[in-house]
Design a protein around this motif. Sequence first.
Motif, short mmCIF file in Angstrom:
data_model
loop_
_atom_site.label_atom_id
_atom_site.label_comp_id
_atom_site.label_asym_id
_atom_site.label_seq_id
_atom_site.Cartn_x
_atom_site.Cartn_y
_atom_site.Cartn_z
N LYS A 6 2.83 4.60 -0.24
CA LYS A 6 3.65 3.59 -1.40
C LYS A 6 2.00 2.81 -2.63
N LEU A 7 1.76 3.67 -3.52
CA LEU A 7 1.67 3.12 -4.54
C LEU A 7 1.46 1.58 -4.54
N MET A 8 0.46 0.85 -4.41
CA MET A 8 -0.06 0.02 -5.13
C MET A 8 -1.22 -0.85 -6.07
N VAL A 9 -1.61 0.19 -6.48
CA VAL A 9 -2.92 -0.31 -6.66
C VAL A 9 -2.44 -0.66 -8.15
N PRO A 10 -3.55 -1.44 -9.33
CA PRO A 10 -3.82 -2.01 -10.73
C PRO A 10 -3.64 -0.67 -11.58
N LYS A 320 -3.43 2.99 8.14
CA LYS A 320 -2.06 2.75 9.26
C LYS A 320 -0.66 2.08 8.26
N TYR A 321 -0.30 1.66 7.23
CA TYR A 321 0.24 1.11 6.87
C TYR A 321 0.66 2.70 5.24
N ASN A 322 0.24 3.56 5.35
CA ASN A 322 0.95 4.35 4.23
C ASN A 322 0.94 3.96 3.06
N ARG A 346 9.40 -3.95 -7.62
CA ARG A 346 10.38 -4.71 -7.40
C ARG A 346 11.01 -5.86 -6.21
N GLU A 347 11.73 -6.15 -5.34
CA GLU A 347 11.26 -7.66 -4.53
C GLU A 347 11.41 -6.54 -3.39
N GLU A 348 12.01 -4.92 -3.08
CA GLU A 348 11.85 -5.11 -1.94
C GLU A 348 10.13 -4.62 -1.15
N GLU A 349 9.70 -3.98 -3.53
CA GLU A 349 8.01 -3.84 -2.86
C GLU A 349 7.51 -4.74 -2.43
N SER A 350 7.47 -5.89 -2.86
CA SER A 350 6.40 -7.02 -2.96
C SER A 350 6.96 -8.02 -1.56
N ILE A 351 7.88 -7.61 -0.74
CA ILE A 351 8.08 -7.63 0.74
C ILE A 351 7.40 -6.65 1.41
#
Length: 366
Positions: A6-10, A320-322, A346-351
């Motif tokens: 899950k790519l959540m870098v800027p 640990k959380y991929n 989206r919302e699911e990514e923010s959760i």
Amino acid sequence: MIESVKLMVPGPTQLPPEVIDEMAQPMIYHRGKEFVDITLNAIDLLKKLFNTKRCDVLLIPSSGRGAMEAALVNLFSHGDKLLSVSNGYFGEVFSKMAKAYGLDVASIEFNWEDVVDYSTIEESLKNDGNIKAILFTHCETSNAVENDLRAIGSLAKKYNKLLIVDAVSSFGCMPINVDEYGIDVAVTASQKGLMCPAGMSVAAISPKAWDAIENAKLPKYYFDFRNMRDYIQKGQTPVSTPVSIVRALNASLKLMNKEGFDRVFERHEKLAEYIREEAKKSGYVLYPDNQNVKRANSLSAFLLPPEIKAEILVSHIHSKYNTLFAKGLGDTASRILRIGHMGWFREEESIHALKVLKAAKNDFGF
Ligand SMILES: Cc1ncc(COP(=O)(O)O)c(C=O)c1O
């Protein structure tokens, strides 16, 4: 297929399925009609997103820094004086780039944790008539702060300076009214709010910038905007175009247009606020720890306790959380954690991001 992180870098951001599908299509010729139509459609949508009727929009096969460098070599001559405003890593990059080309750079470097003071900028513009242009970063990705385009635009107009804006990490996440603010060159790149792989940068060029281009003497060949303009009018670039990235770009712009550009900005704002508020409730401290800064919609930054090193936290979260968050940049590298929430978020990514933030905090006991 390998389960993707899950790519959540800027940047780069996660890609929408429509964009992935588009990139998997068979190759087509970059000078053929089918591709020309795709390119022209993408240019029309980019103009809409830049809010411009007066600018030409160019596609430049390069990363964002390519477009920044292209702006410098096209608009200036050796020894021209520029005012570089920075409050973070990327503002400093722009300044270093200009110096590398022999430009005379007056730098105003604000502390990364402070609000940009526009009266200091005005003082410089008032006192130094030789300044030809201002270099400015819209969203400073190193500290997650949005700088004020309206304020810098009105100063550029008042003192009749060219205004060059790095909109790499804001474009597609926050409104950029290029015409209204009087921006002369705005640059961005494919891998952030535009939800594509890296490899294509984009520049919007005003008529005033074209006048400067006619007189500029710095050498250029690959990055010559005049040549690019001749080609883009025919839906092409002078060089072999990265066809898959332009297809991806057209697909992502169509998705954004369908959602509505204003809705896209609202979604970014809402999710950014949600993440920050919830993270604060879990005990995270926002970076900069300064109530007066305007935080960007594209990413959030958190100040870590001194005993927690960002690189260690990032690598723990990854294994640990991929999930991939980013550490800081420059002097803040080990001190802050950055979460990109731009583009296909989206919302699911923010959760998910919040769940991981909370769990990691628990794991490290801070
Ligand atoms: C604000 C800003 N400017 C410039 C760049 C440089 O872009 P690139 O890495 O595509 O050259 C980035 C990339 O992170 C950025 O966030």
